[in-house]
Design an enzyme around this catalytic site. Structure first.
Site, mmCIF file in Angstrom:
data_model
loop_
_atom_site.group_PDB
_atom_site.id
_atom_site.type_symbol
_atom_site.label_atom_id
_atom_site.label_comp_id
_atom_site.label_asym_id
_atom_site.label_seq_id
_atom_site.Cartn_x
_atom_site.Cartn_y
_atom_site.Cartn_z
ATOM 1 N N CYS A 145 12.597 -0.077 -17.758
ATOM 2 C CA CYS A 145 13.074 -0.400 -16.418
ATOM 3 C C CYS A 145 14.602 -0.453 -16.382
ATOM 4 O O CYS A 145 15.209 -1.144 -17.195
ATOM 5 C CB CYS A 145 12.495 -1.740 -15.970
ATOM 6 S SG CYS A 145 13.165 -2.290 -14.390
ATOM 7 N N GLU A 160 18.468 28.877 29.742
ATOM 8 C CA GLU A 160 19.737 28.143 29.708
ATOM 9 C C GLU A 160 19.913 27.505 28.346
ATOM 10 O O GLU A 160 18.931 27.215 27.669
ATOM 11 C CB GLU A 160 19.705 26.992 30.726
ATOM 12 C CG GLU A 160 19.723 27.440 32.152
ATOM 13 C CD GLU A 160 19.414 26.280 33.092
ATOM 14 O OE1 GLU A 160 19.405 25.116 32.664
ATOM 15 O OE2 GLU A 160 19.163 26.575 34.263
ATOM 16 N N CYS A 192 10.995 -9.183 -12.985
ATOM 17 C CA CYS A 192 12.033 -8.151 -12.834
ATOM 18 C C CYS A 192 12.892 -8.460 -11.600
ATOM 19 O O CYS A 192 12.383 -8.555 -10.479
ATOM 20 C CB CYS A 192 11.384 -6.788 -12.682
ATOM 21 S SG CYS A 192 12.548 -5.489 -12.250
ATOM 22 N N LYS A 235 20.330 24.514 25.922
ATOM 23 C CA LYS A 235 19.932 23.105 25.993
ATOM 24 C C LYS A 235 21.065 22.289 25.377
ATOM 25 O O LYS A 235 21.228 22.221 24.167
ATOM 26 C CB LYS A 235 18.624 22.873 25.242
ATOM 27 C CG LYS A 235 18.069 21.478 25.421
ATOM 28 C CD LYS A 235 16.664 21.389 24.848
ATOM 29 C CE LYS A 235 16.050 20.026 25.084
ATOM 30 N NZ LYS A 235 16.815 18.935 24.483
ATOM 31 N N LYS A 257 13.144 24.569 20.614
ATOM 32 C CA LYS A 257 13.995 23.788 19.704
ATOM 33 C C LYS A 257 14.350 24.645 18.496
ATOM 34 O O LYS A 257 13.464 25.249 17.879
ATOM 35 C CB LYS A 257 13.251 22.542 19.217
ATOM 36 C CG LYS A 257 12.992 21.510 20.306
ATOM 37 C CD LYS A 257 14.256 20.701 20.582
ATOM 38 C CE LYS A 257 14.019 19.535 21.506
ATOM 39 N NZ LYS A 257 13.370 18.408 20.943
ATOM 40 N N CYS A 304 15.443 -4.417 -15.698
ATOM 41 C CA CYS A 304 15.114 -5.539 -16.588
ATOM 42 C C CYS A 304 14.762 -5.069 -17.991
ATOM 43 O O CYS A 304 14.460 -5.879 -18.859
ATOM 44 C CB CYS A 304 13.972 -6.357 -16.003
ATOM 45 S SG CYS A 304 12.390 -5.506 -16.078
ATOM 46 N N TYR A 325 22.747 21.194 35.553
ATOM 47 C CA TYR A 325 21.745 22.263 35.400
ATOM 48 C C TYR A 325 20.636 22.251 36.444
ATOM 49 O O TYR A 325 19.686 22.997 36.333
ATOM 50 C CB TYR A 325 21.143 22.244 33.995
ATOM 51 C CG TYR A 325 20.566 20.914 33.576
ATOM 52 C CD1 TYR A 325 19.438 20.394 34.203
ATOM 53 C CD2 TYR A 325 21.149 20.177 32.551
ATOM 54 C CE1 TYR A 325 18.918 19.181 33.824
ATOM 55 C CE2 TYR A 325 20.623 18.957 32.161
ATOM 56 C CZ TYR A 325 19.508 18.468 32.811
ATOM 57 O OH TYR A 325 19.001 17.263 32.436
ATOM 58 N N ASP A 378 23.263 19.386 24.034
ATOM 59 C CA ASP A 378 22.862 18.176 23.324
ATOM 60 C C ASP A 378 23.775 17.016 23.672
ATOM 61 O O ASP A 378 24.782 16.774 23.017
ATOM 62 C CB ASP A 378 22.865 18.428 21.821
ATOM 63 C CG ASP A 378 22.034 17.391 21.098
ATOM 64 O OD1 ASP A 378 21.348 16.608 21.785
ATOM 65 O OD2 ASP A 378 22.068 17.364 19.864
ATOM 66 N N CYS A 428 7.416 -0.699 -13.336
ATOM 67 C CA CYS A 428 7.823 -1.833 -14.140
ATOM 68 C C CYS A 428 6.821 -2.940 -13.809
ATOM 69 O O CYS A 428 6.643 -3.276 -12.638
ATOM 70 C CB CYS A 428 9.230 -2.269 -13.742
ATOM 71 S SG CYS A 428 9.671 -3.873 -14.402
HETATM 72 S S1 IVH Z 1 15.982 20.873 32.550
HETATM 73 C C1 IVH Z 1 12.463 18.977 34.569
HETATM 74 N N1 IVH Z 1 18.057 22.136 31.492
HETATM 75 O O1 IVH Z 1 17.033 18.246 27.676
HETATM 76 C C2 IVH Z 1 13.533 19.683 33.832
HETATM 77 N N2 IVH Z 1 17.416 20.044 30.573
HETATM 78 O O2 IVH Z 1 13.762 17.161 27.879
HETATM 79 C C3 IVH Z 1 14.428 18.745 33.180
HETATM 80 N N3 IVH Z 1 18.850 19.287 28.749
HETATM 81 O O3 IVH Z 1 17.238 15.162 28.271
HETATM 82 C C4 IVH Z 1 15.394 19.244 32.257
HETATM 83 N N4 IVH Z 1 20.234 20.996 28.741
HETATM 84 O O4 IVH Z 1 18.922 16.330 29.842
HETATM 85 C C5 IVH Z 1 17.255 21.049 31.433
HETATM 86 N N5 IVH Z 1 19.868 23.326 30.691
HETATM 87 C C6 IVH Z 1 19.087 22.250 30.638
HETATM 88 C C7 IVH Z 1 19.293 21.216 29.707
HETATM 89 C C8 IVH Z 1 18.431 20.129 29.707
HETATM 90 C C9 IVH Z 1 19.930 19.836 28.185
HETATM 91 C C10 IVH Z 1 18.238 18.007 28.327
HETATM 92 C C11 IVH Z 1 17.862 17.128 29.468
HETATM 93 C C12 IVH Z 1 16.740 16.289 28.905
HETATM 94 C C13 IVH Z 1 16.138 17.188 27.889
HETATM 95 C C14 IVH Z 1 14.848 17.789 28.404
#
Ligand code: IVH
Length: 668
Positions: free
Chosen positions: A404, A113, A427, A115, A310, A407, A222, A117, A422
């Protein structure tokens, strides 16, 4: 209209409007024009005014109903909101896959999925009705932000089944809304948000729901926790179930048969990420089968059945417009790159330290160059290198000055050091920086005295040294720019309070060369009073285990100076405490506590006590608090939004506690 008719009509309109809302905000497929929606909504508002007894909490009119709160209530999640372990490259993903397969000993399918932000939230439904929404908090206890969450139109107030469950999702602000919001804020002259995540979090943490309602927030759900009734066998099934209930899930998820397929998905998104109209910071990979998830279980902090990949640190190109010199507290002159402002990892970067001349030579940096910039650890801006191909020949070489910039006294390069210094003790830059250091958090910790105020006081000639801070008069302060009665009173109170600090804070604040916060504490513990320390000889200091000749020399040389003696006299006269107030060394060493003898690192935001309080508690119980995680770290205490330190601790296999565990141990 009879009561009965009104009741029926209210229900009919509510259902209809909820359906329109769902089609518009969740499915993105409106079935009626906006005017029709508005007209029906008005009809409902009028009826509810006439027959308030039939208005429900879940009526579409109640999205911005709540009154401003004084504070958010704390609420406990039905099951903890865990965070995720990280993966940074293909190998980390393959290692995760190996651990998973070793753990379940069979075939594994994954769900990948995006992630999102934003801000993790938990939504509680009882019998199909939205009853409470909360922030993640420390994972166990969050804050009740129900009224703010109700303003998010894609959060259903009523589900399509009367289910009881807690769902988890990420609330976020779409990129376009974020840009619009910041444009408006800029026009109004209020501070802009650094990135959509901060904007979303800032909006949901407002006590007045009207603010959130104007911010155009959205959500992707999610996962479901604590589902009552329906049996689902896999994560992918639960995503379908969430859709059926009327939630908005992210459509980009994919089920993968192998980790190689996962890696392909991940790499695909590295490319396509900019095309999305919301921000993502990685990919979450989850084991699909719920039985296998159970078998793998969780650690204190995160499930073993999921990992967050990440994305690599973002690198951008910008122009280095000039190099500025700054003189620090110890006289070191540092070159800083002034950059054409550019967005990196979601904040605007304008400056980056170039550290010293050697580094400038090594990277062959010239003024006017196009350079690649990134944020080290996603925090500190750094010039990675120069794009040689973009040179026009107009670029200018940079040379460190011989004198400097503040000064004008001659700079010296001390043996073995790359830095230029310096060495003029008068100073002004050094004095100003020394004052800023004196009032800082780990030193005397005087609230309300930041860099700006100190610079003003210094420029107005109101303070020449740190003792002068204690002679400041109310009338003088009131004359300063942007200083009202209230801030002046608070400032004077904070200055007064700092007189009671224990000796180590003062020692650190004085800025003795080579004496950091930790050494200051050791000295304070050992000598107990400033007077003893002033009289100490080299041997007395080197007899302390952690002190070598260089540190001992710095201390003795410092206290030999007549101007230091005068300064200390002055500080004594105004009533600054010169004694150690903590526990004696012998007392801390014999304490039997889970902290004694341990090196502990604090990271993230603690909710129940401040960093400094936590540190003091640990030290009282015989532990040492360190600033960074290394193989010598015994324990990491991670609060909310913990970042790179936590990641490092996980990599090194260091034990990690959340805030609750920590508080529990303190109370024990
Ligand atoms: S699953 C136990 N799925 O990422 C599983 N988290 O450290 C818990 N986040 O702040 C998270 N998109 O809110 C999951 N598709 C996704 C996500 C997601 C964003 C965030 C979540 C948490 C951090 C996970």
């Amino acid at each position: 209209m009879t009561e009965e008719q009104a009741k029926a009509k209210i229900e009919e309109l509510s259902n209809l409007l909820n359906q329109y809302n769902y089609e518009y905000h969740v499915l993105d497929k409106p079935s009626v024009p906006d005017v029709e929606y508005d007209q029906k909504l008005h009809e409902l508002i009028k009826l509810e005014q006439e027959f308030p007894q039939f208005r429900t909490e879940h009526s579409p009119t109640q999205r911005v109903g709540g009154e401003p709160l004084d504070a958010f209530k704390k609420v406990e999640h039905r099951s903890p909101m865990l965070s995720l372990g990280n993966a940074f490259n293909d190998q980390d993903l393959r290692d995760f896959d190996r651990r998973v397969r070793d753990g379940v000993g069979g075939k594994v399918q994954y769900v990948c999925e995006l992630k999102i932000d934003g801000l993790a939230v938990s939504l509680l439904y009882e019998n199909g009705r939205f009853v409470r929404g909360a922030t993640r908090g420390d994972g166990t206890i969050g804050e009740d932000i129900t009224n703010n969450l109700k303003t998010i139109r894609s959060i259903p107030l009523r589900l399509k089944e009367d289910a009881t469950l807690e769902v988890r999702g990420e609330a976020f602000m779409p990129k376009a809304s974020f840009m619009k919001l910041n444009e408006a804020r800029e026009k109004e002259g209020v501070e802009v948000f650094a990135n959509p995540r901060n904007a979303a979090a800032g909006s949901l943490r407002q006590l007045d729901p009207k603010i959130a309602s104007r911010r155009n927030l959205d959500i992707f759900v999610y996962g479901a926790a604590a589902v009552e009734g329906r049996n689902v066998a896999s994560h992918s099934e639960s995503l379908h179930y969430l859709d059926e209930l009327g939630f908005k899930t992210n459509p980009e998820w994919k089920r993968c048969e192998t980790i190689e397929e996962v890696i392909e998905y991940v790499n695909g998104w590295v490319e396509r990420r900019p095309d999305l109209n919301y921000e993502i910071d990685g990919i979450v990979v989850k084991v699909d089968s719920l039985d296998q998830q159970d078998e793998l279980g969780t650690t204190v902090k995160s499930p073993r059945w999921a990992v967050a990949y990440k994305f690599p640190a973002e690198e951008v190109v910008t122009r280095l417009e000039d190099i500025e010199l700054t003189v620090g507290r110890t006289g070191v002159v540092t070159p800083t790159a002034l950059l054409e402002p550019v967005q990196v990892a979601r904040t605007t970067v304008k400056r980056a330290s170039l550290h010293n001349e050697d580094l400038i030579r090594e990277k062959d940096i010239k003024i006017g160059d196009y350079v690649i910039v990134k944020k080290a650890g996603d925090i500190i801006p750094e010039v990675v290198n120069v794009i040689q191909e973009k040179r026009t020949g107009e670029e200018k070489n940079f040379h460190m000055p011989t004198h400097c910039p503040e000064c004008e006294s001659e700079l010296v390069r001390i043996e073995d050091e790359v830095a230029l210094r310096c060495i003029n003790p008068k100073c002004p830059a050094q004095i100003r920086e020394g004052l800023i250091h004196f009032v800082s958090r780990n030193a005397m910790n005087i609230d309300g005295l930041g860099e700006k105020v100190i610079t003003q006081l210094f420029n107005e000639n109101l303070i020449q040294d740190v003792a002068d801070l204690y002679e400041l008069k109310r009338e003088e302060l009131l004359k300063l720019e942007r200083m009202g009665e209230k801030s002046v009173d608070n400032l004077l109170k904070a200055i007064e309070a700092s007189k009671d600090n224990s000796l180590e804070k003062l020692l650190f604040g004085l800025g003795i060369r080579n004496v950091g916060a930790k050494a200051a504490r050791t000295l304070a513990e050992h000598f107990e009073t400033m007077e003893n320390l002033q009289k100490a000889r080299r041997e007395d200091i080197t007899s302390i285990h952690e002190f070598g000749d260089i540190m001992a020399d710095s201390v003795v040389v410092y206290f030999e100076k007549p101007e230091v003696e005068q300064l200390l006299e002055h500080l004594r006269k105004v009533g600054v405490n010169m004694e150690y107030k903590g526990l004696k060394r012998s007392e801390t060493e014999n304490i039997d506590s889970p902290f004694s003898g341990k090196t502990i690192v604090l990271t993230g935001k603690l909710l129940q006590l401040s960093r400094n309080e936590a540190k003091a508690e640990i030290e009282k119980l015989g532990g040492k608090v360190a600033g960074s995680v290394s193989k010598n770290t015994d324990l990491v205490i991670a609060g909310e939004d913990a970042g790179s330190k936590l990641t490092k601790a996980e990599k090194l296999g260091v034990e990690v506690w959340n805030e609750d565990t920590f508080i529990g141990q303190l109370n024990d």
